[in-house]
Design an enzyme around this catalytic site. Structure first.
Site, PDB file in Angstrom:
ATOM      1  CD  GLU A   3     -38.328  20.108  18.544  1.00 23.70           C
ATOM      2  OE1 GLU A   3     -39.216  19.960  17.656  1.00 23.70           O
ATOM      3  OE2 GLU A   3     -37.361  19.350  18.668  1.00 23.70           O
ATOM      4  CG  ASP A  46     -47.703   2.049  31.136  1.00 22.84           C
ATOM      5  OD1 ASP A  46     -48.429   2.134  32.140  1.00 22.84           O
ATOM      6  OD2 ASP A  46     -47.356   0.959  30.636  1.00 22.84           O
TER       7      ASP A  46
HETATM    8  C1  GLC Z   1     -48.775   0.469  34.191  1.00 22.39           C
HETATM    9  C2  GLC Z   1     -50.256   0.637  34.047  1.00 22.39           C
HETATM   10  C3  GLC Z   1     -50.897  -0.684  34.283  1.00 22.39           C
HETATM   11  C4  GLC Z   1     -50.395  -1.655  33.247  1.00 22.39           C
HETATM   12  C5  GLC Z   1     -48.877  -1.723  33.235  1.00 22.39           C
HETATM   13  C6  GLC Z   1     -48.357  -2.388  32.010  1.00 22.39           C
HETATM   14  O1  GLC Z   1     -48.406   0.100  35.467  1.00 22.39           O
HETATM   15  O2  GLC Z   1     -50.718   1.628  34.915  1.00 22.39           O
HETATM   16  O3  GLC Z   1     -52.291  -0.614  34.257  1.00 22.39           O
HETATM   17  O4  GLC Z   1     -50.896  -2.932  33.499  1.00 22.39           O
HETATM   18  O5  GLC Z   1     -48.312  -0.440  33.250  1.00 22.39           O
HETATM   19  O6  GLC Z   1     -48.491  -1.554  30.899  1.00 22.39           O
END
Ligand code: GLC
Ligand code: CA
Length: 549
Positions: free
Chosen positions: A267, A218
């Site tokens: 790993e 993310d």
């Molecule tokens: C990413 C996720 C989104 C979230 C953001 C903050 O863009 O896909 O849904 O709100 O990160 O974590």
């Protein structure tokens, strides 16, 4: 499942992730196993066979960790457990082994840019006060101005408003500010802190040891911040993919984090993999995330953002293949996810949007590389634009004062069966977001029974893809074609023709005489013309002697 682009039979087969088709499960909205209106892990488990039947290689699960759900679980309070709303760790282990049993790999979501404000680290940081080691894991600063009552810089939150919140110190006085690029409930971590790095390495191991096949990272482009926290000062737009030089997106220092993670994944046996969510505008900058010693793949959001226009699509495709190919990485195509307006709606909505979405699916699945399918796109679901204000949960809605409605419209629970909500999503409970009654025509049950449904199209395409050595990883050769039409050949004998124009296009002269239609995204009026907004896969070769572009 191995890649097909590998011509040298003596070499290792190409790893599965180079051309995997991966199905994104937005956990809260997929299937509700205990009838409380919220999707959960047991619910997913009960639907695995349906996912397998679609013909994908793997699933990606969005965050299911303990979380106050200030941002749909992207505010993680504990990275090593399952939120009781979604099940238990034992449920996770069962889901993982059931998926593996069916030949489906499982990728989970790692949220390293920020924690929840309820994470033990952040609570300790608030309690410990300015200058403490506890605060140094986050980005705490004194405010500007004589009273310190102005934020430390001018950065804004992705969800609207400023990116800093001031805290009340133990003495009851207004104190320092902390950075939150997303909601205030999502304080940013300081990735220069060795303890933060160690913790995430341990989290990777925790889940790799349990057997997960990979992680979606993310906000991969957000971890490193400009050391001086320089003001943006109008230099960069507040939204859209990051431009080079931005003080908190795509900073060079993110890459050493990913190099270390790659060492860890290497790993483990079984080709574990990473996919980066990096909203980076410049394709050459995106390619840096997938250098051979970094993450394996990265979503191609330029493809998702491209308009329904042949020249624009072709440019985007070429740039992606060339720039990622230069570092040895495959492209990773995506049309929708839980953050963007569903593409049936983006492409015009109604029957036009649906026709284009069908054609786009054949385009995406014929391109070299991997692809992600967002739950519901295989049902042709459109964006739900009329959700009442009081059910909206995306923090964007509140933080922009209602100016932006947010992302709930693409997160409405999946319709499985029956004629009325909850459409088999829950047994009888009201789903956490209401489903449109028109979705009775779009249930999995209805789609499965209808050979002309969007789901049947995806199934047929995925079946053809996995049985053809031409599709997946490998080369693409453009075939010269009329304006508005994209035509390309994959090695050996598959040709894809997509008509993004407004008039029917004849395809017979593009290919050899023996050409045979494998899959078509829509009805073909005759045997030589492709209607507008339609795509076909042919068993064919480019017509010999044709100049190819
Ligand atoms: C990413 C996720 C989104 C979230 C953001 C903050 O863009 O896909 O849904 O709100 O990160 O974590
Ligand atoms: Ca539930």
């Amino acid at each position: 499942m191995a890649g097909v682009g590998n011509l040298d039979a003596s070499a290792d087969p190409a790893p599965w992730w180079r051309d995997a088709v991966i199905y994104q499960i937005y956990v809260r909205s997929f299937a509700d196993g205990n009838d409380d209106g919220i999707g959960d892990l047991p619910g997913i488990g009960s639907r695995l066979v349906s996912i397998r039947e679609l013909g994908v290689d793997a699933v990606w699960l969005t965050p299911f960790y303990p979380s106050p759900q200030a941002d749909g679980g992207y505010d993680v309070a504990d990275y090593r457990d399952v939120d009781p709303r979604f099940g238990t760790l034992a449920d996770f282990d069962r889901l993982l082994s059931d998926a593996h049993e069916l030949g489906l790999r499982v990728i989970i979501d790692l949220v390293p840019n920020h924690t929840s404000s309820e994470h033990a680290w952040f609570r300790a940081a608030l309690a410990a006060g300015p200058g403490s080691p506890e605060r140094s894991r986050y980005v705490f600063r004194d405010g500007r101005g004589p009273e310190g009552d102005e934020p430390p810089n001018d950065w804004t939150s992705v969800f609207g408003g400023g990116a800093w919140r001031r805290v009340t110190e133990a003495d009851g006085e207004q104190g320092q500010w902390y950075l939150h690029l997303f909601a205030p409930e999502q304080p940013d971590l300081d990735w220069t802190h060795p303890g933060v790095r160690n913790e995430f390495e341990a989290i990777l191991r925790f889940w790799f040891d349990r057997g997960v096949d990979g992680f979606r990272i993310d906000v991969a482009h957000g971890l490193a911040k400009d050391a001086d926290l320089a003001d943006i000062d109008g230099r960069f737009a507040a939204s859209g993919p990051a431009r080079t030089g931005h003080p908190h997106w795509d900073q060079d220092d993110v890459h050493e984090v990913f190099r270390r993670w790659r060492e860890i994944s290497d790993e483990y046996d079984g080709d574990r993999t990473f996919v980066a969510e990096a909203w980076v505008h410049d394709p050459a900058r995106l390619a840096r995330y997938v250098r051979p010693d970094e993450l394996h793949t990265a979503f191609d959001f330029n493809f998702l953002l491209a308009p329904w226009d042949a020249a624009a699509m072709r440019r985007t495709i070429d740039i992606s293949i060339d720039t990622l190919g230069a570092v040895g990485a495959p492209s990773t195509w995506v049309l929708s996810n839980h953050d963007v307006v569903r593409h049936v709606t983006r492409y015009g909505g109604g029957s036009v949007g649906e026709r284009r979405a069908r054609a786009a699916a054949l385009l995406m699945l014929a391109l070299p590389g991997g692809a992600y399918i967002y739950q519901g796109e295989e049902l042709g679901l459109d964006e739900v634009t009329d959700l009442p204000d009081d059910v909206l949960q995306d923090p964007t809605f509140v933080r922009t004062g209602g100016e932006e409605r947010g992302r709930d419209g693409c997160r409405v629970p999946i319709p499985w069966s029956g004629d009325a909500p909850p459409f088999g999503f829950s047994a009888s409970a009201e789903p956490w977001l209401p489903q449109p009654s028109a979705w009775r025509r779009r249930t999995v049950e209805a789609a499965t029974a209808d050979p002309a449904s969007m789901r049947s199209l995806y199934r047929n395409a995925l079946r053809a893809r996995s049985s053809s050595a031409a599709l997946g990883d490998g080369e693409l050769e453009w075939i010269e074609s009329p304006d508005g039409v994209l035509a390309f050949a994959r090695p050996q004998d598959v040709v894809c023709v997509v008509n993004l124009g407004s008039v029917a296009a004849s395809w017979r002269e593009l290919v050899d005489d023996g050409a045979e239609v494998l899959v078509a995204s829509g009805a073909l009026a005759n045997e030589h013309e492709l209607p507008p907004d339609t795509a076909i896969w042919l068993r064919a070769r480019p017509r010999p002697g044709d100049p190819s572009a």
